[in-house]
Design a protein around this motif. Structure first.
Motif, PDB file in Angstrom:
ATOM      1  N   LEU A  15       0.841  -1.199   0.000  1.00  8.99           N
ATOM      2  CA  LEU A  15       0.000   0.000   0.000  1.00  8.99           C
ATOM      3  C   LEU A  15       0.874   1.246   0.000  1.00  8.99           C
ATOM      4  N   HIS A  16       1.882   1.267   0.862  1.00  7.14           N
ATOM      5  CA  HIS A  16       2.789   2.420   0.959  1.00  7.14           C
ATOM      6  C   HIS A  16       3.446   2.725  -0.378  1.00  7.14           C
ATOM      7  N   ASP A  17       3.939   1.693  -1.046  1.00  5.04           N
ATOM      8  CA  ASP A  17       4.631   1.886  -2.319  1.00  5.04           C
ATOM      9  C   ASP A  17       3.682   2.224  -3.459  1.00  5.04           C
ATOM     10  N   GLY A  18       2.407   1.883  -3.316  1.00  4.68           N
ATOM     11  CA  GLY A  18       1.435   2.112  -4.382  1.00  4.68           C
ATOM     12  C   GLY A  18       0.838   3.497  -4.420  1.00  4.68           C
ATOM     13  N   VAL A  19       0.984   4.249  -3.342  1.00  9.30           N
ATOM     14  CA  VAL A  19       0.421   5.601  -3.284  1.00  9.30           C
ATOM     15  C   VAL A  19       1.497   6.549  -2.760  1.00  9.30           C
ATOM     16  N   PRO A  20       2.042   7.414  -3.629  1.00  8.78           N
ATOM     17  CA  PRO A  20       3.048   8.371  -3.156  1.00  8.78           C
ATOM     18  C   PRO A  20       2.479   9.302  -2.084  1.00  8.78           C
ATOM     19  N   SER A 110      -8.191   5.861  -1.317  1.00  9.69           N
ATOM     20  CA  SER A 110      -9.336   5.068  -0.871  1.00  9.69           C
ATOM     21  C   SER A 110      -9.498   3.815  -1.714  1.00  9.69           C
ATOM     22  N   ASN A 111      -9.215   3.893  -3.012  1.00 10.71           N
ATOM     23  CA  ASN A 111      -9.289   2.703  -3.858  1.00 10.71           C
ATOM     24  C   ASN A 111      -8.263   1.656  -3.436  1.00 10.71           C
ATOM     25  N   ARG A 112      -7.041   2.086  -3.168  1.00 10.62           N
ATOM     26  CA  ARG A 112      -5.988   1.154  -2.766  1.00 10.62           C
ATOM     27  C   ARG A 112      -6.275   0.544  -1.389  1.00 10.62           C
TER      28      ARG A 112
END
Length: 135
Positions: A15-20, A110-112
């Motif tokens: 999650l952390h890596d998927g959303v800057p 919110s999607n992630r």
């Protein structure tokens, strides 16, 4: 604090890596105890978890006032000067909280978060406790 679950690390890192812009991710029990975290320091994560317990309770109380609502909180988003705070129901008696800077786009976040909870929500469950002991 209940014992940190090391197997959550890769899920939270994804999650952390998927959303800057994510600064901290905390998985917590309904009574405000930290289950896992990614980013930030443990003391901050414990304070965030404790605050989230009150916030989820408040959100559930407000939800129960909405006609045709089941009274359950799904997600809370708070925009703060300098960032965002997200809190999402993530399994029985468990919640997922994220602190981010202003670069994190709320829709993407919110999607992630929803995707993460859908895939692993059953693993983000906190067993009920009595007198500080798991029952």
């Amino acid at each position: 604090m209940i014992q940190q679950r090391a197997n959550f690390d890769w899920m939270l890192k994804e999650l952390h890596d998927g959303v800057p812009g994510i600064q901290m991710i905390v998985v917590l029990s309904a009574d405000g105890l930290r289950i896992a975290r990614y980013g930030g320091d443990p003391d901050t994560a414990d304070r965030v978890a404790a605050a989230c317990a009150g916030l989820q309770s408040l959100a559930s109380a407000v939800a129960s006032e909405i006609p045709k609502s089941d009274g359950k909180m799904k997600m809370v988003l708070i925009e703060i000067n300098g960032g965002y705070f997200y809190l999402m129901a993530a399994g029985a008696n468990a919640y997922l909280a994220v602190l981010s800077d202003t670069f994190a786009e709320p829709g993407r976040m919110s999607n992630r978060m929803t995707d993460l909870v859908a895939r692993i929500g059953a693993h983000l469950t906190s067993p009920p406790r009595r007198n500080g002991q798991t029952v």
